[in-house]
Design a protein around this motif. Structure first.
Motif, PDB file in Angstrom:
ATOM      1  N   PHE A  78      62.582 -26.059  34.118  1.00 26.45           N
ATOM      2  CA  PHE A  78      61.166 -26.688  33.465  1.00 26.45           C
ATOM      3  C   PHE A  78      61.234 -27.749  34.486  1.00 26.45           C
ATOM      4  O   PHE A  78      59.742 -27.380  34.767  1.00 26.45           O
ATOM      5  N   ARG A  79      61.665 -28.771  34.783  1.00 30.50           N
ATOM      6  CA  ARG A  79      61.022 -29.614  35.066  1.00 30.50           C
ATOM      7  C   ARG A  79      60.079 -29.728  36.595  1.00 30.50           C
ATOM      8  O   ARG A  79      59.173 -30.269  36.762  1.00 30.50           O
ATOM      9  N   TRP A  80      61.018 -28.692  37.352  1.00 29.09           N
ATOM     10  CA  TRP A  80      60.822 -28.110  38.717  1.00 29.09           C
ATOM     11  C   TRP A  80      59.488 -27.521  38.496  1.00 29.09           C
ATOM     12  O   TRP A  80      58.696 -27.429  39.063  1.00 29.09           O
ATOM     13  N   ALA A  81      59.907 -26.636  37.822  1.00 26.95           N
ATOM     14  CA  ALA A  81      58.226 -25.563  37.343  1.00 26.95           C
ATOM     15  C   ALA A  81      56.772 -26.422  37.074  1.00 26.95           C
ATOM     16  O   ALA A  81      55.665 -26.014  37.180  1.00 26.95           O
ATOM     17  N   ALA A  82      57.189 -27.709  36.293  1.00 18.70           N
ATOM     18  CA  ALA A  82      55.962 -28.501  35.426  1.00 18.70           C
ATOM     19  C   ALA A  82      55.561 -29.225  37.358  1.00 18.70           C
ATOM     20  O   ALA A  82      54.512 -29.810  37.302  1.00 18.70           O
ATOM     21  N   TYR A  83      56.363 -29.859  37.658  1.00 17.59           N
ATOM     22  CA  TYR A  83      56.133 -30.897  38.801  1.00 17.59           C
ATOM     23  C   TYR A  83      55.560 -29.868  39.889  1.00 17.59           C
ATOM     24  O   TYR A  83      54.569 -29.872  40.321  1.00 17.59           O
ATOM     25  N   LEU A  84      55.782 -28.491  40.029  1.00 11.15           N
ATOM     26  CA  LEU A  84      54.982 -26.995  40.771  1.00 11.15           C
ATOM     27  C   LEU A  84      53.124 -27.290  40.361  1.00 11.15           C
ATOM     28  O   LEU A  84      52.734 -27.338  41.444  1.00 11.15           O
ATOM     29  N   GLY A  85      53.236 -26.835  39.085  1.00  8.63           N
ATOM     30  CA  GLY A  85      52.055 -26.795  38.606  1.00  8.63           C
ATOM     31  C   GLY A  85      51.324 -27.942  38.883  1.00  8.63           C
ATOM     32  O   GLY A  85      50.027 -27.674  39.028  1.00  8.63           O
ATOM     33  N   MET A 106      47.798 -34.143  55.508  1.00  6.72           N
ATOM     34  CA  MET A 106      48.918 -33.239  56.740  1.00  6.72           C
ATOM     35  C   MET A 106      49.854 -33.350  55.484  1.00  6.72           C
ATOM     36  O   MET A 106      50.775 -32.556  56.202  1.00  6.72           O
ATOM     37  N   LEU A 107      50.741 -34.843  56.404  1.00  8.07           N
ATOM     38  CA  LEU A 107      51.899 -35.676  55.435  1.00  8.07           C
ATOM     39  C   LEU A 107      51.767 -36.008  53.958  1.00  8.07           C
ATOM     40  O   LEU A 107      53.458 -35.912  53.910  1.00  8.07           O
ATOM     41  N   VAL A 108      50.880 -36.495  53.546  1.00  8.24           N
ATOM     42  CA  VAL A 108      51.713 -36.706  51.800  1.00  8.24           C
ATOM     43  C   VAL A 108      51.369 -35.388  51.432  1.00  8.24           C
ATOM     44  O   VAL A 108      52.181 -36.001  50.507  1.00  8.24           O
ATOM     45  N   VAL A 109      50.819 -35.202  51.293  1.00  6.94           N
ATOM     46  CA  VAL A 109      50.975 -33.058  50.121  1.00  6.94           C
ATOM     47  C   VAL A 109      52.051 -32.243  50.171  1.00  6.94           C
ATOM     48  O   VAL A 109      52.576 -32.337  49.578  1.00  6.94           O
ATOM     49  N   PRO A 110      53.082 -32.400  51.098  1.00  4.48           N
ATOM     50  CA  PRO A 110      54.614 -31.924  51.014  1.00  4.48           C
ATOM     51  C   PRO A 110      55.562 -33.452  51.030  1.00  4.48           C
ATOM     52  O   PRO A 110      56.538 -32.845  50.297  1.00  4.48           O
ATOM     53  N   MET A 111      55.135 -34.555  50.852  1.00  5.08           N
ATOM     54  CA  MET A 111      55.495 -35.235  50.297  1.00  5.08           C
ATOM     55  C   MET A 111      57.170 -35.237  49.365  1.00  5.08           C
ATOM     56  O   MET A 111      57.590 -35.438  49.192  1.00  5.08           O
ATOM     57  N   PRO A 112      55.952 -34.719  47.802  1.00  5.84           N
ATOM     58  CA  PRO A 112      57.626 -34.603  46.184  1.00  5.84           C
ATOM     59  C   PRO A 112      58.223 -33.529  47.290  1.00  5.84           C
ATOM     60  O   PRO A 112      59.600 -33.917  46.342  1.00  5.84           O
ATOM     61  N   MET A 113      58.211 -32.878  48.413  1.00  5.43           N
ATOM     62  CA  MET A 113      59.302 -32.655  49.172  1.00  5.43           C
ATOM     63  C   MET A 113      60.606 -33.134  49.442  1.00  5.43           C
ATOM     64  O   MET A 113      62.104 -33.067  49.235  1.00  5.43           O
ATOM     65  N   ILE A 115      60.547 -36.976  48.165  1.00  6.38           N
ATOM     66  CA  ILE A 115      60.764 -37.777  47.339  1.00  6.38           C
ATOM     67  C   ILE A 115      61.148 -37.449  45.587  1.00  6.38           C
ATOM     68  O   ILE A 115      61.988 -37.800  45.378  1.00  6.38           O
ATOM     69  N   LEU A 116      60.737 -36.150  44.950  1.00  7.51           N
ATOM     70  CA  LEU A 116      61.212 -35.314  43.784  1.00  7.51           C
ATOM     71  C   LEU A 116      63.112 -35.396  44.179  1.00  7.51           C
ATOM     72  O   LEU A 116      63.484 -35.521  42.884  1.00  7.51           O
ATOM     73  N   PRO A 117      62.970 -34.776  45.064  1.00 11.35           N
ATOM     74  CA  PRO A 117      64.662 -33.816  45.375  1.00 11.35           C
ATOM     75  C   PRO A 117      65.734 -35.716  44.489  1.00 11.35           C
ATOM     76  O   PRO A 117      67.017 -35.542  44.520  1.00 11.35           O
ATOM     77  N   TYR A 118      64.915 -36.076  46.020  1.00 10.11           N
ATOM     78  CA  TYR A 118      66.193 -37.474  45.993  1.00 10.11           C
ATOM     79  C   TYR A 118      65.903 -38.855  44.691  1.00 10.11           C
ATOM     80  O   TYR A 118      66.495 -38.928  44.533  1.00 10.11           O
ATOM     81  N   TYR A 119      64.533 -38.731  44.102  1.00  6.34           N
ATOM     82  CA  TYR A 119      65.262 -39.119  43.021  1.00  6.34           C
ATOM     83  C   TYR A 119      65.654 -38.460  41.347  1.00  6.34           C
ATOM     84  O   TYR A 119      65.866 -39.225  40.602  1.00  6.34           O
ATOM     85  N   VAL A 120      65.201 -37.424  41.455  1.00 10.21           N
ATOM     86  CA  VAL A 120      65.951 -35.740  40.805  1.00 10.21           C
ATOM     87  C   VAL A 120      67.533 -36.005  39.884  1.00 10.21           C
ATOM     88  O   VAL A 120      67.618 -36.326  39.846  1.00 10.21           O
ATOM     89  N   TYR A 121      67.706 -36.119  41.592  1.00 13.51           N
ATOM     90  CA  TYR A 121      68.942 -34.565  42.203  1.00 13.51           C
ATOM     91  C   TYR A 121      69.909 -36.054  43.025  1.00 13.51           C
ATOM     92  O   TYR A 121      70.791 -35.775  42.788  1.00 13.51           O
ATOM     93  N   GLY A 122      69.517 -37.027  43.613  1.00 19.67           N
ATOM     94  CA  GLY A 122      69.709 -37.552  45.024  1.00 19.67           C
ATOM     95  C   GLY A 122      70.127 -37.090  45.829  1.00 19.67           C
ATOM     96  O   GLY A 122      71.171 -37.736  46.751  1.00 19.67           O
ATOM     97  N   GLN A 123      70.002 -35.926  46.187  1.00 21.28           N
ATOM     98  CA  GLN A 123      69.515 -35.205  47.180  1.00 21.28           C
ATOM     99  C   GLN A 123      69.203 -36.315  48.618  1.00 21.28           C
ATOM    100  O   GLN A 123      67.718 -36.700  48.386  1.00 21.28           O
ATOM    101  N   TYR A 132      60.243 -30.270  54.464  1.00 17.42           N
ATOM    102  CA  TYR A 132      58.543 -30.532  54.642  1.00 17.42           C
ATOM    103  C   TYR A 132      59.037 -30.374  56.595  1.00 17.42           C
ATOM    104  O   TYR A 132      57.180 -30.349  56.518  1.00 17.42           O
ATOM    105  N   VAL A 133      59.222 -30.884  56.997  1.00 17.48           N
ATOM    106  CA  VAL A 133      58.558 -30.711  59.265  1.00 17.48           C
ATOM    107  C   VAL A 133      57.917 -28.903  58.478  1.00 17.48           C
ATOM    108  O   VAL A 133      57.181 -28.786  59.088  1.00 17.48           O
ATOM    109  N   ALA A 134      58.571 -28.008  58.214  1.00 18.33           N
ATOM    110  CA  ALA A 134      58.359 -26.479  57.891  1.00 18.33           C
ATOM    111  C   ALA A 134      56.923 -26.514  57.037  1.00 18.33           C
ATOM    112  O   ALA A 134      55.886 -25.803  58.056  1.00 18.33           O
TER     113      ALA A 134
END
Length: 149
Positions: A78-85, A106-113, A115-123, A132-134
């Motif tokens: 649900f957390r990821w669904a909320a972020y995506l929304g 172009m550089l900022v829009v995909p940044m959550p890919m 930042i979010l996994p890093y802070y939420v799951y520590g990836q 991000y590059v894709a």
């Protein structure tokens, strides 16, 4: 101005080209399942700049976002669904060819890919960087085809 089909084709071409370069210099090992995900992200990146207007690309983009949101809800993410929304609503607050057609978006829009996994799951960032590059590659192909550079 190119249509959505040209942008999709351009993003697939650019995505495959970047993957081949990365494989050739030894920075990426081919994983067929991940390649499919990366190419989908590249296509979504290419469609993103035009989702602030009524277009076929917008409908394809939001259809993909809807399917992804439903999958996240099904898997109780649900957390990821909320972020995506929240992220999917951003283009609705601007005019066509506004901020979505800029190099910095172009550089900022995909940044959550990244930042979010890093802070939420520590990836770690190296794990997330291909995604991000894709997206950036697809976005870049759109801006290039629209002659924004």
């Amino acid at each position: 101005m190119p249509g959505y089909k040209v942008h999709i084709g351009g993003s697939i071409f650019a995505g495959i080209l970047v993957l081949l370069i990365l494989v050739n210099i030894g920075m990426y090992v081919v994983d067929p399942q991940q390649v499919v995900v990366l190419l989908i992200l590249s296509v979504l990146g290419a469609l993103f700049p035009d989702i602030d207007t009524d277009s076929k690309g917008k409908r394809l983009y939001y259809s993909a976002m809807l399917l992804l949101s439903l999958a996240l809800i099904y898997f109780e993410e649900f957390r990821w669904a909320a972020y995506l929304g929240v992220l999917a609503m951003l283009p609705g607050v601007s005019a066509h060819r506004g901020w979505t057609h800029t190099w910095w978006a172009m550089l900022v829009v995909p940044m959550p890919m990244l930042i979010l996994p890093y802070y939420v799951y520590g990836q770690g960032f190296p794990t997330l960087l291909p995604y991000y590059v894709a997206f950036v590659t697809g976005y870049f192909s759109h801006l290039l085809l629209d002659r924004e550079f």
